[in-house]
Design an enzyme around this catalytic site. Structure first.
Site, PDB file in Angstrom:
ATOM      1  N   ASP A   1      -0.410  33.738   2.330  1.00  0.00           N
ATOM      2  CA  ASP A   1      -0.291  34.639   1.182  1.00  0.00           C
ATOM      3  C   ASP A   1       0.408  33.997  -0.019  1.00  0.00           C
ATOM      4  OD1 ASP A   1      -1.344  36.655   2.864  1.00  0.00           O
ATOM      5  OD2 ASP A   1       0.665  37.021   3.659  1.00  0.00           O
TER       6      ASP A   1
ATOM      7  N   LYS B   1      -3.240  31.154  -2.651  1.00  0.00           N
ATOM      8  CA  LYS B   1      -4.181  30.016  -2.621  1.00  0.00           C
ATOM      9  C   LYS B   1      -5.522  30.391  -3.241  1.00  0.00           C
ATOM     10  CE  LYS B   1      -3.819  29.734   1.833  1.00  0.00           C
ATOM     11  NZ  LYS B   1      -2.742  30.700   2.058  1.00  0.00           N
TER      12      LYS B   1
ATOM     13  N   GLY C   1      -6.780  36.646   3.799  1.00  0.00           N
ATOM     14  CA  GLY C   1      -7.122  37.548   2.703  1.00  0.00           C
ATOM     15  C   GLY C   1      -6.865  36.817   1.408  1.00  0.00           C
ATOM     16  N   HIS C   2      -7.924  36.441   0.718  1.00  0.00           N
ATOM     17  CA  HIS C   2      -7.766  35.696  -0.532  1.00  0.00           C
ATOM     18  C   HIS C   2      -8.199  36.579  -1.698  1.00  0.00           C
ATOM     19  CE1 HIS C   2      -8.080  31.776   1.983  1.00  0.00           C
ATOM     20  NE2 HIS C   2      -6.892  32.334   2.048  1.00  0.00           N
TER      21      HIS C   2
ATOM     22  N   GLN D   1      -4.240  30.823   5.687  1.00  0.00           N
ATOM     23  CA  GLN D   1      -2.890  30.941   6.234  1.00  0.00           C
ATOM     24  C   GLN D   1      -1.988  29.877   5.574  1.00  0.00           C
ATOM     25  OE1 GLN D   1      -5.582  31.039   8.866  1.00  0.00           O
ATOM     26  NE2 GLN D   1      -5.561  33.151   8.217  1.00  0.00           N
TER      27      GLN D   1
END
Ligand code: IMP
Length: 431
Positions: A13, A16, A40-41, A225
């Site tokens: 988080d 990225k 989750g991006h 991650q």
């Protein structure tokens, strides 16, 4: 052979997705190499916010080819949903420009059920997984019992393999965990249909990436991650089950030891963590609320995948230096500098202390981290809003000092800061 690798230096988080989106403007291939839909991006383009879990964020740039490497574990349901979401938003996520490795592993409902059953059985010692079946899918892979994307290419044998896979996991669910079994016929039927949808995307992506590098194209490897969640180098056992570090990019894309132009480490201007495990610089109360946000904005500190409020704290320089070392990071990008506006004092953890013993390196084992107190260096904060700043010289002096101090403390230059979620909300740091 210009390979660039973007990795997270914290517990994921770090932002990225937005950095990849920025760098993908100049990339030909954007390739994810680890994890699955536990990630989750979030990428904000104009009034649109894309939340991607599986497909590389760089795909939003229309000139890129997206690759999902062999190091990934892929839930085909999430994949199909994400493709539909992208296509509805006008992003061509079709087999011409999106390719899945034949050697990536499949995540099934049986993996997810096992993930839930294992977490429940851990009781107090829960890892706090995302519940996406990640651990069981990688366990199947390493025990040479998994299902690969290439299995989807042969419809008749795939149906049988799926049934057998669900039956095997059902035995564990029922006998070991006293959980309900799944209907193996229903799952096999659902996956047989999905196989037809995914088949056109499946190929030898290692060859694709290698050829691109041979031709001098720019390949951007997109990590999911973060270093502290890496299976080997993270705060084990409170980690994920894949290699989230830079070396994982080479294994997870299948390209060997090619020259890597840059390893870009992304860190937030403070520290966050979702799930259980040690967190020496964690804060609570008003400062925590301030850093976390209320949850109203998509960039507030609530999980993109699970919606869980993230634990928050001051930036941990000991962990950051460790992450830079294990990844060979060549430059740092610091996200969410704007969130620090309005805090009178900032704290940077520079060492850990237990009684009179001061340590500068990460102590062995997460259990050994718990008795340590962080040693803080105090830095001045700034009042000004900085979301509209685009030039280094326009930043408040205290913000510049904070970034410079990070470079100096870590021995790696901070090259870019983000001051908001939008594409253009970045400030380059002069050399
Ligand atoms: P798993 O990857 O679902 O098995 O979860 C293992 C640990 O990694 C848990 O603490 C999760 O919260 C954490 N985790 C997994 N993926 C992410 C991510 O993308 N961002 C932050 N934490 C993650």
């Amino acid at each position: 052979m210009p390979l660039e690798i973007v990795i997270g230096t914290q517990w994921g988080d770090e932002g990225k997705g937005r950095i990849v989106d920025l760098l993908a403007a100049k990339a030909d291939v954007v390739a994810r190499f680890n994890g699955g839909d536990n990630a989750g991006h979030t990428v904000t383009v104009g009034s649109r916010t894309f939340k991607l879990h599986l497909i590389p964020s760089g795909i939003i740039h229309p000139h890129t080819i997206g690759v999902m490497g062999n190091g990934m574990v892929i839930n085909p349901v999430t994949f199909v949903n994400e493709v539909e979401m992208l296509q509805a938003a006008g992003v061509a996520a079709n087999p011409e420009r999106l390719r899945i490795s034949h050697a990536a592993h499949l995540i099934t409902p049986a993996h997810r059920a096992l993930d839930a059953a294992q977490e429940a059985a851990r009781g107090q010692a829960q890892i706090g997984t995302t519940g996406r079946g990640i651990g069981p899918a990688y366990t199947g892979k390493t025990s040479r019992n998994g299902l690969r994307m290439e299995d989807m290419l042969d419809a008749s044998s795939f149906y049988k393999k799926m049934k057998q896979h669900v039956e095997e996991i059902n035995t564990m669910l029922v006998k070991l965990y006293r959980a309900d079994p799944l209907d193996e016929n229903a799952v096999a039927r659902e996956y047989a249909k999905l196989a037809l949808q995914l088949a056109p995307y499946i190929t030898d992506t290692g060859e694709l990436v290698y050829r691109a590098l041979q031709q001098g194209k720019r390949v951007l490897a997109e990590g999911a991650q973060g270093t502290l969640l890496d299976l080997d180098h993270g705060t084990y056992p409170y980690v994920t089950s894949s290699y989230a570090t830079a070396a994982g990019a080479l294994v997870g894309l299948g390209v060997g030891i090619v020259p890597v132009e840059r390893v870009i480490g992304v860190t937030k201007s403070f520290q966050t963590r979702v799930g259980a495990g040690p967190f020496p610089t964690e804060v609570f109360g008003k400062t925590a609320e301030r850093l976390r946000g209320s949850g109203k904005n998509p960039w507030d500190e609530f999980g993109t995948t699970t919606g869980r409020p993230r634990r928050v704290g001051w930036l941990d320089g000991v962990l950051l230096r460790y992450a830079l070392r294990v990844n060979g990071v060549t430059e740092l990008m610091v996200t969410k500098m704007d969130i620090l506006s309005g805090l009178t004092n900032l704290r940077l953890c520079t060492a850990y202390q237990q009684g009179s013993q001061v340590v500068h390196e990460l102590p062995l084992g997460p259990a050994n981290l718990t008795p340590y107190e962080p040693v803080y260096e105090e830095l001045a904060g700034w009042e000004e809003e900085i979301t509209s700043v685009r030039r280094w010289q326009e930043l408040p002096e205290a913000a510049r000092v904070y970034a410079q101090r990070l470079s100096e403390f870590c021995g790696v230059p901070v090259r870019r800061l983000s001051v908001g979620p939008e594409r253009e909300q970045v400030v380059d740091v002069p050399l």
